[in-house]
Scaffold this motif. Structure first.
Motif, PDB file in Angstrom:
ATOM      1  N   ARG A   1     142.893 107.342 103.048  1.00  0.00           N
ATOM      2  CA  ARG A   1     144.145 107.105 102.305  1.00  0.00           C
ATOM      3  C   ARG A   1     145.263 107.976 102.873  1.00  0.00           C
ATOM      4  O   ARG A   1     145.057 109.176 103.115  1.00  0.00           O
TER       5      ARG A   1
ATOM      6  N   ARG B   1     136.009  92.748  96.710  1.00  0.00           N
ATOM      7  CA  ARG B   1     137.449  92.986  96.880  1.00  0.00           C
ATOM      8  C   ARG B   1     138.114  91.940  97.773  1.00  0.00           C
ATOM      9  O   ARG B   1     139.313  91.666  97.634  1.00  0.00           O
TER      10      ARG B   1
ATOM     11  N   HIS C   1     138.299  92.252  90.887  1.00  0.00           N
ATOM     12  CA  HIS C   1     137.046  92.398  91.645  1.00  0.00           C
ATOM     13  C   HIS C   1     136.094  93.432  91.020  1.00  0.00           C
ATOM     14  O   HIS C   1     134.882  93.264  91.101  1.00  0.00           O
TER      15      HIS C   1
ATOM     16  N   ARG D   1     137.988  97.549 105.495  1.00  0.00           N
ATOM     17  CA  ARG D   1     137.562  97.786 104.112  1.00  0.00           C
ATOM     18  C   ARG D   1     136.254  98.582 104.093  1.00  0.00           C
ATOM     19  O   ARG D   1     136.056  99.450 103.245  1.00  0.00           O
TER      20      ARG D   1
ATOM     21  N   THR E   1     145.160 102.077  82.048  1.00  0.00           N
ATOM     22  CA  THR E   1     145.606 103.236  82.826  1.00  0.00           C
ATOM     23  C   THR E   1     146.519 104.124  81.981  1.00  0.00           C
ATOM     24  O   THR E   1     146.411 105.352  82.009  1.00  0.00           O
TER      25      THR E   1
ATOM     26  N   LEU F   1     153.587 101.476  90.436  1.00  0.00           N
ATOM     27  CA  LEU F   1     153.822 100.166  89.807  1.00  0.00           C
ATOM     28  C   LEU F   1     155.237 100.077  89.230  1.00  0.00           C
ATOM     29  O   LEU F   1     155.903  99.046  89.349  1.00  0.00           O
TER      30      LEU F   1
ATOM     31  N   CYS G   1     148.753  97.560  83.437  1.00  0.00           N
ATOM     32  CA  CYS G   1     147.697  97.274  82.452  1.00  0.00           C
ATOM     33  C   CYS G   1     147.494  98.492  81.552  1.00  0.00           C
ATOM     34  O   CYS G   1     147.589  99.644  82.000  1.00  0.00           O
TER      35      CYS G   1
HETATM   36  N1  LIG Z   1     147.428  99.884  85.507  1.00  0.00           N
HETATM   37  C1  LIG Z   1     147.546  98.968  86.460  1.00  0.00           C
HETATM   38  N2  LIG Z   1     148.105  97.783  86.176  1.00  0.00           N
HETATM   39  C2  LIG Z   1     148.253  96.839  87.118  1.00  0.00           C
HETATM   40  N3  LIG Z   1     147.850  96.985  88.396  1.00  0.00           N
HETATM   41  C3  LIG Z   1     147.280  98.143  88.723  1.00  0.00           C
HETATM   42  C4  LIG Z   1     147.085  99.194  87.785  1.00  0.00           C
HETATM   43  N4  LIG Z   1     146.484 100.233  88.413  1.00  0.00           N
HETATM   44  C5  LIG Z   1     146.317  99.842  89.697  1.00  0.00           C
HETATM   45  N5  LIG Z   1     146.786  98.601  89.880  1.00  0.00           N
HETATM   46  C6  LIG Z   1     146.848  97.838  91.129  1.00  0.00           C
HETATM   47  O1  LIG Z   1     145.586  97.833  91.715  1.00  0.00           O
HETATM   48  C7  LIG Z   1     145.714  97.873  93.116  1.00  0.00           C
HETATM   49  C8  LIG Z   1     144.747  98.868  93.712  1.00  0.00           C
HETATM   50  O2  LIG Z   1     143.509  98.256  93.678  1.00  0.00           O
HETATM   51  P1  LIG Z   1     142.353  98.773  94.633  1.00  0.00           P
HETATM   52  O3  LIG Z   1     141.129  98.009  94.361  1.00  0.00           O
HETATM   53  O4  LIG Z   1     142.281 100.265  94.561  1.00  0.00           O
HETATM   54  O5  LIG Z   1     142.929  98.291  95.995  1.00  0.00           O
HETATM   55  P2  LIG Z   1     142.954  99.014  97.353  1.00  0.00           P
HETATM   56  O6  LIG Z   1     141.612  99.698  97.485  1.00  0.00           O
HETATM   57  O7  LIG Z   1     143.165  97.915  98.304  1.00  0.00           O
HETATM   58  O8  LIG Z   1     144.111  99.985  97.273  1.00  0.00           O
HETATM   59  C9  LIG Z   1     147.105  98.259  93.466  1.00  0.00           C
HETATM   60  O9  LIG Z   1     147.718  97.152  94.088  1.00  0.00           O
HETATM   61  C10 LIG Z   1     147.753  98.524  92.152  1.00  0.00           C
HETATM   62  O10 LIG Z   1     149.006  97.925  92.149  1.00  0.00           O
END
Ligand SMILES: Nc1ncnc2c1ncn2[C@@H]1O[C@H](COP(=O)(O)OP(=O)(O)O)[C@@H](O)[C@H]1O
Length: 199
Positions: free
Chosen positions: A142, A65, A92, A29, A184, A173, A181
């Motif tokens: 990434r 996180r 988070h 992380r 977005t 998603l 949510c």
């Molecule tokens: N609009 C949304 N609604 C629900 N979940 C979301 C949305 N946008 C992103 N996510 C979720 O948030 C997560 C990404 O969070 P993030 O903190 O960036 O995690 P990571 O850095 O581990 O990828 C993903 O698992 C995604 O499914």
């Protein structure tokens, strides 16, 4: 990847965040966070956004996180914060944002707002928040399908890059049959309405 954080007056601050963040996250992380700081700095420079704000937001965006839902819930009880019930993975950011003054003596509202919206985005995001949202999605670590197209989008314009990242998150998603949510969706709707793709 080399991190050049020695520009201007930010080196002392950056060194502080480096040690603090490193001590709180797993190496994987932490490497992601370094990548986001690196990318946020580049994007901020490219789009004329405050680099210092963008980098501090990047350093701290994932600070909570790796906390479990119980710990996050306890931390949330001490501050006034609203989180989506359907997606604990997104908590988070908003919780860290509200706790920034308390836990890290960061009082800058734009940094707080950027961290709050770094996962979901928000229709009223500042340029600093947009930089963090895009940097989180395209940092060098990434490697998901489509990330190179998002890196190209980030060469075009900041709103265009945010809209493309949001569409990519929504598509992901939808494919997983997960709830989305509203932040977005509303953000990408508004952005695409204002983007002229013929330019
Ligand atoms: N609009 C949304 N609604 C629900 N979940 C979301 C949305 N946008 C992103 N996510 C979720 O948030 C997560 C990404 O969070 P993030 O903190 O960036 O995690 P990571 O850095 O581990 O990828 C993903 O698992 C995604 O499914």
């Amino acid at each position: 990847m080399e991190l050049d954080c020695t520009t201007g007056g930010v080196s002392a601050i950056v060194n502080d965040w480096y040690s603090l963040v490193k001590s709180r996250l797993t190496p994987k992380r932490f490497k992601h966070v370094e990548g986001v700081v690196y990318t946020a700095k580049l994007l901020a420079k490219q789009f004329g956004v405050d680099e210092n704000q963008a980098m501090i937001a990047a350093w701290l965006h994932d600070i909570y996180r790796e906390l479990d839902v119980e710990t996050l819930t306890r931390l949330a009880l001490e501050v006034d914060v609203t989180v989506p019930t359907t997606a604990p993975v997104t908590w988070h950011g908003p919780i860290a944002a509200k706790r920034l003054p308390l836990d890290f003596a960061v009082f800058d509202q734009e940094i707080q707002d950027a961290i709050a919206s770094h996962t979901l985005g928000h229709p009223q995001m500042s340029a600093v928040a947009q930089v963090l949202y895009v940097a989180d999605a395209i940092e060098p670590g990434r490697s998901y399908a489509g990330v190179d197209e998002l890196r190209l989008a980030a060469q075009k314009s900041l709103p265009y890059a945010v809209a493309c990242v949001a569409d990519s998150a929504i598509l992901f998603l939808v494919k997983q049959h997960l709830p989305i949510c509203w932040e977005t969706v509303e953000m990408r709707n508004q952005l695409w309405l204002g983007i002229d793709e013929t330019n």
